[in-house]
Design an enzyme around this catalytic site. Sequence first.
Site, short mmCIF file in Angstrom:
data_model
loop_
_atom_site.label_atom_id
_atom_site.label_comp_id
_atom_site.label_asym_id
_atom_site.label_seq_id
_atom_site.Cartn_x
_atom_site.Cartn_y
_atom_site.Cartn_z
N TRP A 146 -18.25 38.10 52.12
CA TRP A 146 -18.33 37.54 53.62
C TRP A 146 -17.96 38.67 54.57
O TRP A 146 -17.67 39.83 53.92
CB TRP A 146 -17.37 36.42 53.65
CG TRP A 146 -17.75 35.50 54.58
CD1 TRP A 146 -17.10 35.18 55.79
CD2 TRP A 146 -18.86 34.44 54.45
NE1 TRP A 146 -17.93 34.30 56.42
CE2 TRP A 146 -18.78 33.86 55.66
CE3 TRP A 146 -19.70 34.18 53.27
CZ2 TRP A 146 -19.77 32.71 55.72
CZ3 TRP A 146 -20.54 33.18 53.40
CH2 TRP A 146 -20.55 32.40 54.58
N ASP A 205 -17.87 40.04 64.01
CA ASP A 205 -18.05 39.11 65.32
C ASP A 205 -17.99 37.50 65.04
O ASP A 205 -18.20 37.28 63.86
CB ASP A 205 -19.28 39.63 66.08
CG ASP A 205 -20.37 39.11 65.36
OD1 ASP A 205 -20.63 38.98 64.06
OD2 ASP A 205 -21.48 38.85 65.83
N GLU A 208 -20.49 36.54 62.52
CA GLU A 208 -20.19 37.06 61.17
C GLU A 208 -21.14 37.73 60.65
O GLU A 208 -21.43 38.02 59.45
CB GLU A 208 -20.09 35.62 60.15
CG GLU A 208 -19.12 34.56 60.74
CD GLU A 208 -18.83 33.34 59.62
OE1 GLU A 208 -19.67 32.82 59.52
OE2 GLU A 208 -17.83 33.75 59.08
N GLU A 209 -22.01 38.47 61.63
CA GLU A 209 -22.98 39.58 61.07
C GLU A 209 -22.74 41.00 61.39
O GLU A 209 -23.17 41.73 60.76
CB GLU A 209 -24.16 39.07 61.97
CG GLU A 209 -24.88 37.52 61.44
CD GLU A 209 -26.10 36.93 62.25
OE1 GLU A 209 -26.11 37.52 63.30
OE2 GLU A 209 -26.75 36.17 61.54
N GLU A 432 -26.36 21.72 63.94
CA GLU A 432 -25.94 23.39 64.35
C GLU A 432 -27.15 23.63 65.52
O GLU A 432 -26.92 24.14 66.49
CB GLU A 432 -25.79 24.34 63.37
CG GLU A 432 -25.36 25.59 63.65
CD GLU A 432 -25.39 26.56 62.50
OE1 GLU A 432 -26.63 26.86 61.88
OE2 GLU A 432 -24.34 27.01 62.10
#
Length: 622
Positions: A146, A205, A208-209, A432
């Site tokens: 992750w 960030d 999550e990238e 989303e």
Amino acid sequence: MILRLLALALSTVFIYEAVGEPIHPRDSFSAKIEKQNKIALQGVLNNFGPKGSQAPGASAGIIIASPSTVDPNYYYTWTRDAALTMRMIVDEFTHGKNELRSYIQDYLKAQAILQTVSNPSGALSSGRGLGEPKFYSNITRFNGDWGRPQRDGPALRATALITYANWLLDTRKSSGAREAAEKVWPVVQNDLNYVAQYWNSTGFDLWEEVSGSSFFTVAAQHRALVEGSALAKQLGQSSTAYDSQATNLLCFLQAFWNGKYAVANINTQSGFSRAGIDSNTVLTSIASFDPEAPCDDVTFQPCSSKALLNLKAYVDAFRTIYTINKNTPNASAVATGRYPEDVYYGGNPWYLTTLAVAEQLYDAVQQWSSLNSLTISDTDLPFWQTVYPSAEPGTYEPGSDFSKLLDAVLDYADGFVKIALKYTPSSGALAEQFSRENGTAVSARDLTWSYASFVTMRAARLSATSNYPQIGSWGASSVSAPSGTCSASSSPGVYKPAIAAGAPPDAGGCTILMTFNVNASTYFGENVYLSGNTTDLGAWRPADALPGRADQYTEQRPLWTFEVELPQGKAVQYRYVRKEEDGEYVFESRNRTVEVPFCTSTEGGNDKVVEDSWVGPVGTQG
Ligand SMILES: *[C@@H]1O[C@H](CO)[C@@H](O)[C@H](O)[C@H]1NC(C)=O
Ligand SMILES: *[C@@H]1O[C@H](CO)[C@@H](O)[C@H](O)[C@H]1NC(C)=O
Ligand SMILES: *[C@@H]1O[C@H](CO)[C@@H](O)[C@H](O)[C@H]1NC(C)=O
Ligand SMILES: *[C@@H]1O[C@H](CO)[C@@H](O)[C@H](O)[C@H]1NC(C)=O
Ligand SMILES: *[C@@H]1O[C@H](CO)[C@@H](O)[C@H](O)[C@H]1NC(C)=O
Ligand SMILES: *[C@@H]1O[C@H](CO)[C@@H](O)[C@H](O)[C@H]1NC(C)=O
Ligand SMILES: *[C@@H]1O[C@H](CO)[C@@H](O)[C@H](O)[C@H]1NC(C)=O
């Protein structure tokens, strides 16, 4: 509070349940918002363990991100998403929804436990474990690969809980003061210590990238330390580290401005290239909103010149890239997404980002209304020309074009809400994303954050257009603009399980940061994991083995690295594992043992490095 006179002067009619105002027939739009708001709040509660109808198996106080378990699997709790949601719940609670109190208390207890759960980012004793982005819904560690750590989570959790602590102190006198000091503060203190110690290190960030420094994270950290310092003082606790690091954070926050917009991520990994226009920055503005602050650029207040110019740059970046935005005039609202280069699920508009634009503008209207004045500067003129084509630089006060300008901003903001509602199915369910081609729901269904964003938007709109109470101040107007060179800094903290709030008393023992280096030649697509006989190492379950890093892997030295915090003084058995491209696992041919040393110093320096070389079968390409 907004001046009542002005609120009445605004043409928008106010309706909200708390006072049972009749619905004015002219305002069917507000009625639509009220209807969707009920669905949205219920949508959040449905995702809240243990009783939420969409959250079976989630522990008490755990907020799952979405009930979706496949394509994508969001059946986890993210510290950030849960904290932003809890912030909304605390605000709704303090505005009269008494039935939400038990959700706050459950959340507090769940977070006290969660803080003690060792995880791939680290453990509580070093503080590092607080930066872990997500956990299973039963409050256990997730070992999978992750983007970690994510350093906004502790700051946002502190903010949500500080808001609650302030309510306790303000309204519940001695019993509230006790709950704030004994239960809430110890959880908040761990999070503030984490921020004060680790803010100047890179992390992932909010999407999550990207590994680097995120504008959103830095602003959230600054805010948490400012309001955390005030709470610490009120409770007779030390605030020195928070004060000095808050100053450093505010200084650093200024580094993201490029003259036209706030660049979402800096200090990024090599090879990263994006323009930096990102909803990250609009979300920053609403997360930094302080109704008592002036239109201050330094803290990126919603009505500040920089935040307005940034908003224009952000919205304009989506005008032509989405099919559903085509043929809309330049001055109207459009659907917006995370960032224009996004390709996740095809790179679509998101409900929460489109609603965030509206929320920033409603927040800004609250600020101009409180100030009874509005200044158009050369910097933010391009924004104003979008919403009010004849706008000119100057200062406007009631009697001039002031209310026309505010009305224009409100209309523009309403436009973004209308877009979100236009692409909301009749059930009111908020996924989303919605398709850039045709507006149908895309990706995770019933996203908690989408629902929460609707509720906070609605509250901001009511506060902008009526005497609905505003959210609390966090002290933004008390911070002074940074001067001189910024300091790179860190204040080492102490971390303890918040036992009175529900943390297990035996948790939080001293851990050693272990680095495992293994020479293991691999082909592209093959990865190396670390498996062992403790939960930290996935208890021999291949799927829970820890992923390694190959960023120093070379032809000369095929190095895979693992960093893991292990309890002091224990022996651990382990093996390295290869995971083939087809998903098959290949274990090393023998077990290894390592003795984790005892902590000898509380000031660090206990770290241990283990050097190994792969023993066993190797994979074959293809
Ligand atoms: C927690 O949930 C995960 C994922 O569903 C599951 O694999 C694990 O066994 C559960 N752990 C406990 C202690 O219930
Ligand atoms: C640390 O702070 C200094 C001073 O503000 C800044 O130049 C540097 O980029 C920061 N680094 C990180 C990773 O936060
Ligand atoms: C809209 O904005 C684009 C880009 O700034 C510009 O090229 C175009 O002429 C504008 N259209 C109108 C109708 O103003
Ligand atoms: C809408 O667009 C998406 C692609 O974004 C496509 O997969 C879907 O089939 C379309 N649905 C309809 C009803 O046209
Ligand atoms: C793991 O193995 C070591 C070495 O054999 C042993 O001392 C330890 O108790 C084991 N840990 C667990 C949790 O079984
Ligand atoms: C050695 O490792 C395997 C996992 O690969 C484990 O199942 C086994 O119990 C270990 N052996 C001993 C003696 O602990
Ligand atoms: C790993 O590889 C490096 C470079 O070839 C070598 O110097 C080192 O001794 C190796 N480590 C082990 C444990 O074999």
